[in-house]
Design a protein around this motif. Structure first.
Motif, PDB file in Angstrom:
ATOM      1  N   ASP A  45       0.828  -1.212   0.000  1.00 19.43           N
ATOM      2  CA  ASP A  45       0.000   0.000   0.000  1.00 19.43           C
ATOM      3  C   ASP A  45       0.863   1.264   0.000  1.00 19.43           C
ATOM      4  OD1 ASP A  45      -2.410  -1.396  -0.058  1.00 19.43           O
ATOM      5  OD2 ASP A  45      -2.489  -1.544   2.120  1.00 19.43           O
ATOM      6  N   ARG A  46       1.909   1.273   0.800  1.00 28.26           N
ATOM      7  CA  ARG A  46       2.802   2.446   0.838  1.00 28.26           C
ATOM      8  C   ARG A  46       3.485   2.672  -0.505  1.00 28.26           C
ATOM      9  NH1 ARG A  46       5.638   1.456   6.623  1.00 28.26           N
ATOM     10  NH2 ARG A  46       3.860   2.074   7.884  1.00 28.26           N
ATOM     11  N   GLN A  47       3.892   1.585  -1.150  1.00 26.17           N
ATOM     12  CA  GLN A  47       4.570   1.722  -2.437  1.00 26.17           C
ATOM     13  C   GLN A  47       3.609   2.196  -3.532  1.00 26.17           C
ATOM     14  OE1 GLN A  47       7.554   1.756  -0.718  1.00 26.17           O
ATOM     15  NE2 GLN A  47       8.203   1.359  -2.803  1.00 26.17           N
ATOM     16  N   VAL A  48       2.347   1.773  -3.452  1.00 30.20           N
ATOM     17  CA  VAL A  48       1.339   2.270  -4.400  1.00 30.20           C
ATOM     18  C   VAL A  48       1.165   3.778  -4.197  1.00 30.20           C
ATOM     19  CG1 VAL A  48      -1.115   2.224  -5.019  1.00 30.20           C
ATOM     20  CG2 VAL A  48       0.118   0.073  -4.658  1.00 30.20           C
ATOM     21  N   GLU A  49       1.037   4.192  -2.948  1.00 31.52           N
ATOM     22  CA  GLU A  49       0.869   5.623  -2.653  1.00 31.52           C
ATOM     23  C   GLU A  49       2.094   6.430  -3.076  1.00 31.52           C
ATOM     24  OE1 GLU A  49      -0.208   5.632   1.486  1.00 31.52           O
ATOM     25  OE2 GLU A  49      -2.297   5.126   1.033  1.00 31.52           O
ATOM     26  N   LYS A  50       3.269   5.866  -2.898  1.00 33.85           N
ATOM     27  CA  LYS A  50       4.490   6.551  -3.326  1.00 33.85           C
ATOM     28  C   LYS A  50       4.486   6.768  -4.842  1.00 33.85           C
ATOM     29  CE  LYS A  50       9.500   6.276  -3.078  1.00 33.85           C
ATOM     30  NZ  LYS A  50      10.669   5.525  -2.620  1.00 33.85           N
ATOM     31  N   ALA A  51       4.081   5.753  -5.597  1.00 33.20           N
ATOM     32  CA  ALA A  51       4.021   5.878  -7.058  1.00 33.20           C
ATOM     33  C   ALA A  51       2.997   6.934  -7.469  1.00 33.20           C
ATOM     34  CB  ALA A  51       3.676   4.527  -7.687  1.00 33.20           C
ATOM     35  N   ILE A  52       1.879   7.000  -6.770  1.00 33.16           N
ATOM     36  CA  ILE A  52       0.843   8.012  -7.070  1.00 33.16           C
ATOM     37  C   ILE A  52       1.412   9.410  -6.819  1.00 33.16           C
ATOM     38  CG2 ILE A  52      -1.397   8.941  -6.339  1.00 33.16           C
ATOM     39  CD1 ILE A  52      -2.213   5.972  -5.777  1.00 33.16           C
ATOM     40  N   ARG A  53       2.105   9.590  -5.684  1.00 33.63           N
ATOM     41  CA  ARG A  53       2.697  10.899  -5.362  1.00 33.63           C
ATOM     42  C   ARG A  53       3.793  11.284  -6.350  1.00 33.63           C
ATOM     43  NH1 ARG A  53       2.378   8.776   0.009  1.00 33.63           N
ATOM     44  NH2 ARG A  53       0.644   9.755   1.093  1.00 33.63           N
ATOM     45  N   GLU A  54       4.633  10.305  -6.740  1.00 31.57           N
ATOM     46  CA  GLU A  54       5.715  10.567  -7.709  1.00 31.57           C
ATOM     47  C   GLU A  54       5.155  11.102  -9.028  1.00 31.57           C
ATOM     48  OE1 GLU A  54       9.030  10.428  -7.552  1.00 31.57           O
ATOM     49  OE2 GLU A  54       9.247   9.586  -5.544  1.00 31.57           O
ATOM     50  N   ALA A  55       3.966  10.642  -9.379  1.00 33.74           N
ATOM     51  CA  ALA A  55       3.332  11.077 -10.626  1.00 33.74           C
ATOM     52  C   ALA A  55       2.565  12.381 -10.443  1.00 33.74           C
ATOM     53  CB  ALA A  55       2.399   9.991 -11.143  1.00 33.74           C
ATOM     54  N   GLY A  56       2.622  12.973  -9.228  1.00 40.36           N
ATOM     55  CA  GLY A  56       1.948  14.239  -8.967  1.00 40.36           C
ATOM     56  C   GLY A  56       0.524  14.097  -8.475  1.00 40.36           C
ATOM     57  N   GLY A  57       0.110  12.880  -8.143  1.00 38.63           N
ATOM     58  CA  GLY A  57      -1.257  12.664  -7.684  1.00 38.63           C
ATOM     59  C   GLY A  57      -1.364  12.634  -6.165  1.00 38.63           C
ATOM     60  N   PHE A  58      -2.577  12.448  -5.690  1.00 39.54           N
ATOM     61  CA  PHE A  58      -2.848  12.358  -4.262  1.00 39.54           C
ATOM     62  C   PHE A  58      -3.576  11.047  -3.993  1.00 39.54           C
ATOM     63  CE2 PHE A  58      -2.652  16.842  -5.311  1.00 39.54           C
ATOM     64  CZ  PHE A  58      -1.724  17.295  -4.369  1.00 39.54           C
ATOM     65  N   PRO A  59      -2.989  10.167  -3.166  1.00 36.92           N
ATOM     66  CA  PRO A  59      -3.633   8.880  -2.884  1.00 36.92           C
ATOM     67  C   PRO A  59      -4.994   9.064  -2.241  1.00 36.92           C
ATOM     68  CG  PRO A  59      -1.394   8.951  -2.005  1.00 36.92           C
ATOM     69  CD  PRO A  59      -1.731  10.338  -2.463  1.00 36.92           C
ATOM     70  N   SER A  60      -5.942   8.251  -2.648  1.00 40.03           N
ATOM     71  CA  SER A  60      -7.297   8.330  -2.094  1.00 40.03           C
ATOM     72  C   SER A  60      -7.401   7.592  -0.769  1.00 40.03           C
ATOM     73  CB  SER A  60      -8.298   7.725  -3.075  1.00 40.03           C
ATOM     74  OG  SER A  60      -8.078   6.324  -3.170  1.00 40.03           O
ATOM     75  N   GLY A  61      -6.441   6.748  -0.504  1.00 44.36           N
ATOM     76  CA  GLY A  61      -6.489   5.965   0.729  1.00 44.36           C
ATOM     77  C   GLY A  61      -7.180   4.638   0.550  1.00 44.36           C
ATOM     78  N   GLY A  62      -7.787   4.418  -0.603  1.00 43.30           N
ATOM     79  CA  GLY A  62      -8.430   3.126  -0.845  1.00 43.30           C
ATOM     80  C   GLY A  62      -9.441   2.792   0.236  1.00 43.30           C
TER      81      GLY A  62
END
Length: 195
Positions: A45-62
């Motif tokens: 989950d942390r790595q998914v959120e990191k990839a989202i942030r790297e792309a300029g996005g904001f994780p929804s938290g699922g």
């Protein structure tokens, strides 16, 4: 009566077969049942959120409060879920075929002799609606490339550690819907290791 000398082609054939036999002996050490070592593995989950942030996005938290917040996407992303969240892995190698079985009987089967996939102008020769993988051995490491149904890609590097009692899998998951890859390390301990 003197013995007839062996032909050079027979000697060459024997020499060329030796490395294949030795390589097969090394790679069967991967065989067996494995269970994730949560302490040594990365948090998916942390790595998914990191990839989202790297792309300029904001994780929804699922799914808040869940340990597997990002599991359960579209059906064409099922392969990502199994290799990044499942707790168990069965590894079977029968040269040149690799068979990996995850939780709930999810199975992948592919060849580790560098062969690709045959395609024609009208599509592939079979299995158009399935994930596919191909692999090759680089020394004692198994290098796997996969194409999930969503059109993304996955790279995996399998290596043995701790005298063959630990399996390390380095993953680079790149779903088509992600602008940045998810980098993850999964570490497994051998189940029912001999004392």
């Amino acid at each position: 009566m003197p013995q007839k000398p062996r032909s050079p082609s027979l000697i060459l054939a024997i020499i060329l077969c030796l490395p294949v036999t030795l390589l097969q002996a090394e790679t069967t050490d991967f065989d067996g049942d494995w269970i994730v070592n949560a302490e040594l593995s990365g948090d998916t989950d942390r790595q998914v959120e990191k990839a989202i942030r790297e792309a300029g996005g904001f994780p929804s938290g699922g799914k808040r409060g869940s340990k597997e917040r990002y599991r359960g996407g579209p059906a064409d992303q099922l392969l990502y879920d199994h290799i990044s969240y499942d707790q168990h892995l069965r590894f079977e190698y029968r040269e040149p075929r690799v068979r990996l079985i995850y939780d709930d009987g999810f199975e992948r089967s592919f060849y580790a002799d560098g062969r690709g996939r045959v395609a024609s102008a009208s599509g592939t020769t079979g299995g158009d609606r399935s994930d596919y993988s191909f692999a090759s051995w680089e020394g004692e490491r198994l290098m796997v490339e996969s194409r999930p149904l969503d059109g993304g890609n996955i790279s995996e590097i399998f290596t043995l550690e701790e005298g063959g009692q630990r399996l390390r899998v380095e993953l680079e998951l790149h779903p088509l819907s992600f602008r940045w890859p998810i980098l993850l390390v999964r570490v497994y301990d051998r189940v029912n290791a001999a004392p």
